[in-house]
Scaffold this motif. Structure first.
Motif, short mmCIF file in Angstrom:
data_model
loop_
_atom_site.label_atom_id
_atom_site.label_comp_id
_atom_site.label_asym_id
_atom_site.label_seq_id
_atom_site.Cartn_x
_atom_site.Cartn_y
_atom_site.Cartn_z
N GLU A 217 0.82 -1.18 0.00
CA GLU A 217 0.00 0.00 0.00
C GLU A 217 0.87 1.26 0.00
OE1 GLU A 217 -3.85 1.72 2.49
OE2 GLU A 217 -2.58 0.17 3.37
N GLU A 218 1.91 1.25 0.80
CA GLU A 218 2.83 2.39 0.86
C GLU A 218 3.53 2.57 -0.48
OE1 GLU A 218 5.55 2.04 4.14
OE2 GLU A 218 3.94 2.12 5.63
N ILE B 32 2.38 1.72 -3.42
CA ILE B 32 1.41 2.27 -4.38
C ILE B 32 1.24 3.76 -4.15
CG2 ILE B 32 -1.03 2.24 -5.03
CD1 ILE B 32 -0.97 -0.79 -4.53
N ILE B 33 1.19 4.16 -2.90
CA ILE B 33 1.03 5.58 -2.57
C ILE B 33 2.25 6.36 -3.04
CG2 ILE B 33 0.92 7.26 -0.65
CD1 ILE B 33 -0.81 5.21 0.85
N LYS C 250 4.35 5.56 -5.47
CA LYS C 250 4.38 5.59 -6.95
C LYS C 250 3.38 6.60 -7.51
CE LYS C 250 5.88 0.92 -8.08
NZ LYS C 250 5.50 -0.36 -8.68
N SER C 251 2.27 6.73 -6.83
CA SER C 251 1.25 7.64 -7.36
C SER C 251 1.58 9.10 -7.11
CB SER C 251 -0.12 7.31 -6.77
OG SER C 251 -0.12 7.56 -5.38
N ARG C 252 2.57 9.43 -6.33
CA ARG C 252 2.92 10.83 -6.06
C ARG C 252 3.67 11.37 -7.17
NH1 ARG C 252 4.78 11.02 0.20
NH2 ARG C 252 2.79 10.48 1.02
#
Length: 98
Positions: free
Chosen positions: A90-91, A93-94, A96-98
């Motif tokens: 989850e971290e 993914i977070i 990468k999305s920044r």
């Protein structure tokens, strides 16, 4: 005198007959005892087998309880590791999305 000899002979024959009867009775008793010994032996084996089976059953239950506890412990550890992995994913993914 002849009467006394006849009487003695009769007595001897009676004693022989009693010995034969006694011998037959003893043989009968021996056969019965033999059967009883066999019965006792069978009953003893059954009791021993019951005890053996009871011991085996108790041992299996103890093993099952022990392994059940170990498996539960392993499952808990796996669950905690899966939760950690999920949090890290989850971290990631977070990040990468920044």
């Amino acid at each position: 005198m002849v009467q006394e000899i006849d009487k003695l002979t009769d007595n001897v024959n009676d004693i022989k007959s009693l010995f034969r009867t006694l011998n037959e009775t003893l043989e009968s008793i021996e056969k019965r005892l033999s059967r009883l010994e066999k019965m006792d032996s069978i009953e003893h084996r059954v009791e021993v087998n019951q005890i053996d089976l009871s011991d085996i059953k108790e041992s299996l239950q103890r093993i099952e309880e022990t392994h059940s506890n170990e498996i539960q412990h392993i499952n808990r550890r796996l669950d905690s590791h899966l939760v950690k992995i999920a949090k890290i994913e989850e971290e990631m993914i977070i990040i990468k999305s920044r």
